[in-house]
Design an enzyme around this catalytic site. Sequence first.
Site, mmCIF file in Angstrom:
data_model
loop_
_atom_site.group_PDB
_atom_site.id
_atom_site.type_symbol
_atom_site.label_atom_id
_atom_site.label_comp_id
_atom_site.label_asym_id
_atom_site.label_seq_id
_atom_site.Cartn_x
_atom_site.Cartn_y
_atom_site.Cartn_z
ATOM 1 N N MET A 1 35.535 38.967 35.650
ATOM 2 C CA MET A 1 36.851 38.766 35.062
ATOM 3 C C MET A 1 37.662 40.044 35.184
ATOM 4 O O MET A 1 37.158 41.137 34.938
ATOM 5 C CB MET A 1 36.661 38.382 33.580
ATOM 6 C CG MET A 1 37.923 38.016 32.874
ATOM 7 S SD MET A 1 38.595 36.508 33.582
ATOM 8 C CE MET A 1 40.138 36.428 32.743
ATOM 9 N N GLU A 34 38.008 41.201 42.352
ATOM 10 C CA GLU A 34 38.417 41.431 40.956
ATOM 11 C C GLU A 34 39.228 42.715 40.824
ATOM 12 O O GLU A 34 40.186 42.773 40.053
ATOM 13 C CB GLU A 34 37.201 41.442 40.034
ATOM 14 C CG GLU A 34 36.405 40.150 40.027
ATOM 15 C CD GLU A 34 37.220 38.883 39.753
ATOM 16 O OE1 GLU A 34 38.235 38.949 39.034
ATOM 17 O OE2 GLU A 34 36.835 37.820 40.266
ATOM 18 N N HIS A 37 42.868 42.331 41.644
ATOM 19 C CA HIS A 37 43.695 41.755 40.565
ATOM 20 C C HIS A 37 44.326 42.832 39.686
ATOM 21 O O HIS A 37 45.229 42.527 38.904
ATOM 22 C CB HIS A 37 42.869 40.799 39.711
ATOM 23 C CG HIS A 37 42.648 39.468 40.348
ATOM 24 N ND1 HIS A 37 43.669 38.699 40.858
ATOM 25 C CD2 HIS A 37 41.506 38.755 40.543
ATOM 26 C CE1 HIS A 37 43.173 37.578 41.346
ATOM 27 N NE2 HIS A 37 41.863 37.588 41.173
#
Length: 193
Positions: A1, A34, A37
């Site tokens: 995440m 990730e 991002h």
Amino acid sequence: MENVGLVTYNEAYVWRSIPTLRMKTNFAITVLHELAHMWFGNLVTMDWWDDLWLNEAFATFISHLALDYELKETYSISWLLFNYYKGFAYKIDQSEVTHPVMSEVENTEVTDTNFDSITYEKGSSIVKQMYYLIGHDNFSKALTKYFNEFKYKNTTFDDFIGKMEEVCEGISTLSYNWLKKSGLTSIIPNYEV
């Protein structure tokens, strides 16, 4: 995440045996995806879920590009895996449940339907085509302008493609044609004897 300033991973990435090249490459791709991002998603955030594809497609493409650019000898199969996963998008794109890469999202309840191979793999293939059409230096210049102008703001695809258009005239028309149509591109030859 991809939390702001902190990427977290689950136990699935704790290997229980000696990892293969494919396992290590997939892990490296995920780490870089990730981290990407931090720019597409955190530094510059989409205005609405319509542009989810850009966050995910960009992160997918840039993770493979970074491996190839900096760690090609260690992760030599990155582009092979890119093409392998693109095959899943081809399969979905020929089915009844296909959808354009960029489509209107009416409400947050339907956002989960866009977390699929069309968004990630077909979308990243389009970003890859754009990158090679524009060229590395111009793509980098456009990204720098995009991040500088829109940092800490919400944007749309029009903002992104506007910066690309500054370095490659006509890319917006081409991009919209790629992004707004579902299904595979087909070519029908017309023979005359």
